[in-house]
Write a protein that holds these residues in place. Structure first.
Motif, short mmCIF file in Angstrom:
data_model
loop_
_atom_site.label_atom_id
_atom_site.label_comp_id
_atom_site.label_asym_id
_atom_site.label_seq_id
_atom_site.Cartn_x
_atom_site.Cartn_y
_atom_site.Cartn_z
N GLU A 1 0.81 -1.28 -0.10
CA GLU A 1 0.25 -0.09 0.32
C GLU A 1 0.60 1.23 0.05
N TYR A 2 0.82 2.39 -1.05
CA TYR A 2 1.48 3.39 -1.25
C TYR A 2 0.63 4.49 -0.65
N LYS A 3 1.29 5.37 0.27
CA LYS A 3 0.13 6.48 1.13
C LYS A 3 1.15 7.92 0.37
N ASN A 4 0.09 8.74 0.68
CA ASN A 4 0.31 9.89 0.45
C ASN A 4 0.62 10.44 1.51
N GLU A 5 0.69 11.88 1.78
CA GLU A 5 1.22 12.24 2.74
C GLU A 5 0.28 12.93 4.25
N ALA A 6 -0.95 12.25 3.56
CA ALA A 6 -1.96 12.60 5.08
C ALA A 6 -2.14 11.05 5.47
N GLY A 7 -1.94 10.01 4.95
CA GLY A 7 -1.77 8.57 5.03
C GLY A 7 -3.02 7.86 4.57
N LYS A 8 -3.17 8.70 3.26
CA LYS A 8 -4.24 7.85 2.63
C LYS A 8 -3.83 7.04 1.53
N THR A 9 -4.27 6.12 1.35
CA THR A 9 -3.85 5.07 0.59
C THR A 9 -4.13 5.26 -1.41
N GLU A 10 -3.17 5.64 -2.02
CA GLU A 10 -3.54 6.20 -3.33
C GLU A 10 -3.27 5.29 -4.16
N TYR A 11 -1.99 4.00 -3.34
CA TYR A 11 -2.30 2.61 -5.08
C TYR A 11 -2.26 1.21 -4.28
N THR A 12 -2.89 0.58 -4.32
CA THR A 12 -2.50 -0.94 -3.68
C THR A 12 -2.11 -2.12 -4.53
N ALA A 13 -1.06 -2.92 -4.45
CA ALA A 13 -0.55 -4.12 -5.26
C ALA A 13 -0.93 -5.48 -4.80
N LEU A 14 -0.58 -6.84 -5.45
CA LEU A 14 -0.68 -7.61 -4.76
C LEU A 14 0.93 -8.49 -5.60
N CYS A 15 1.83 -9.02 -5.26
CA CYS A 15 2.10 -9.69 -6.34
C CYS A 15 2.87 -10.72 -5.12
N LYS A 16 3.59 -11.92 -5.39
CA LYS A 16 3.53 -13.54 -5.59
C LYS A 16 5.68 -13.23 -5.22
N ILE A 17 6.18 -13.56 -3.84
CA ILE A 17 7.84 -13.84 -3.79
C ILE A 17 8.12 -14.87 -3.04
N SER A 18 9.42 -15.31 -3.81
CA SER A 18 9.70 -16.43 -3.09
C SER A 18 10.04 -17.10 -1.65
N GLY A 19 10.30 -17.92 -1.25
CA GLY A 19 10.52 -17.76 -0.28
C GLY A 19 12.24 -17.24 0.28
N TRP A 20 12.64 -17.49 -0.87
CA TRP A 20 14.03 -17.06 -0.63
C TRP A 20 14.14 -15.56 -0.75
N THR A 21 13.08 -14.97 -1.28
CA THR A 21 13.52 -13.61 -1.31
C THR A 21 12.20 -13.39 -0.09
N TYR A 22 11.44 -14.44 0.77
CA TYR A 22 11.05 -14.00 2.18
C TYR A 22 12.23 -13.82 3.19
N ASN A 23 12.50 -15.02 3.10
CA ASN A 23 13.72 -14.77 3.72
C ASN A 23 15.34 -13.87 3.97
N ARG A 24 15.57 -13.88 2.33
CA ARG A 24 16.14 -12.30 2.57
C ARG A 24 15.92 -11.01 3.11
N ILE A 25 14.44 -10.61 3.69
CA ILE A 25 13.97 -9.91 3.42
C ILE A 25 14.05 -9.89 5.29
N LYS A 26 13.30 -11.08 5.77
CA LYS A 26 13.90 -11.28 7.48
C LYS A 26 15.31 -10.86 7.85
N GLU A 27 16.40 -11.57 6.67
CA GLU A 27 18.09 -11.38 7.06
C GLU A 27 17.96 -9.63 7.25
N ILE A 28 17.70 -8.83 6.27
CA ILE A 28 17.79 -7.87 6.41
C ILE A 28 17.90 -7.37 7.06
#
Length: 127
Positions: A98-125
């Protein structure tokens, strides 16, 4: 996993904080703020594995496993909620962005898929 189309190129120095919450069985087990610019750069460089598909919407009714709230210096923010796809054939996750503007209102929402590797990399970082 963070779109360059919605907000353009984000300089790691433009990010004020990243708040991370990891949930397990409904409890928050880790909460921290990420401010290391090299780690932020690594996070911004991660790519997704494509469209999440229609079945992803059902996952959003359950509990997410990881939440990242990214606060930018211009008062805009990006919220990432990551859900386990619970697929028997592969380890994959759905990311609701969810991408929000300066007032905190959602401007754009997207759904995507990530691999287990990417998820683990997010946690590692981030954790």
């Amino acid at each position: 996993i963070i779109s360059r189309e919605v907000l353009g190129h984000i300089n790691p120095k433009d990010i004020q904080t990243i708040n991370i919450t990891e949930a397990e069985n409904g409890r928050v087990i880790k909460y921290s703020k990420l401010s290391d610019s090299e780690k932020i750069k690594n996070l911004l460089e991660l790519r997704h594995g494509g469209s999440a598909g229609r079945k992803a919407e059902n996952l959003l009714l359950g509990d997410n496993t990881l939440t990242l709230n990214i606060e930018l210096g211009n008062k805009k923010s990006i919220n990432l909620e990551i859900y386990d796809e619970n697929s028997p054939n592969e380890t994959s996750y759905i990311v609701k962005s969810e991408y929000k503007n300066e007032a905190g209102k959602t401007e754009y929402t997207a759904l995507c898929k990530i691999s287990g590797w990417t998820y683990n990399r997010i946690k590692e970082i981030t954790l």
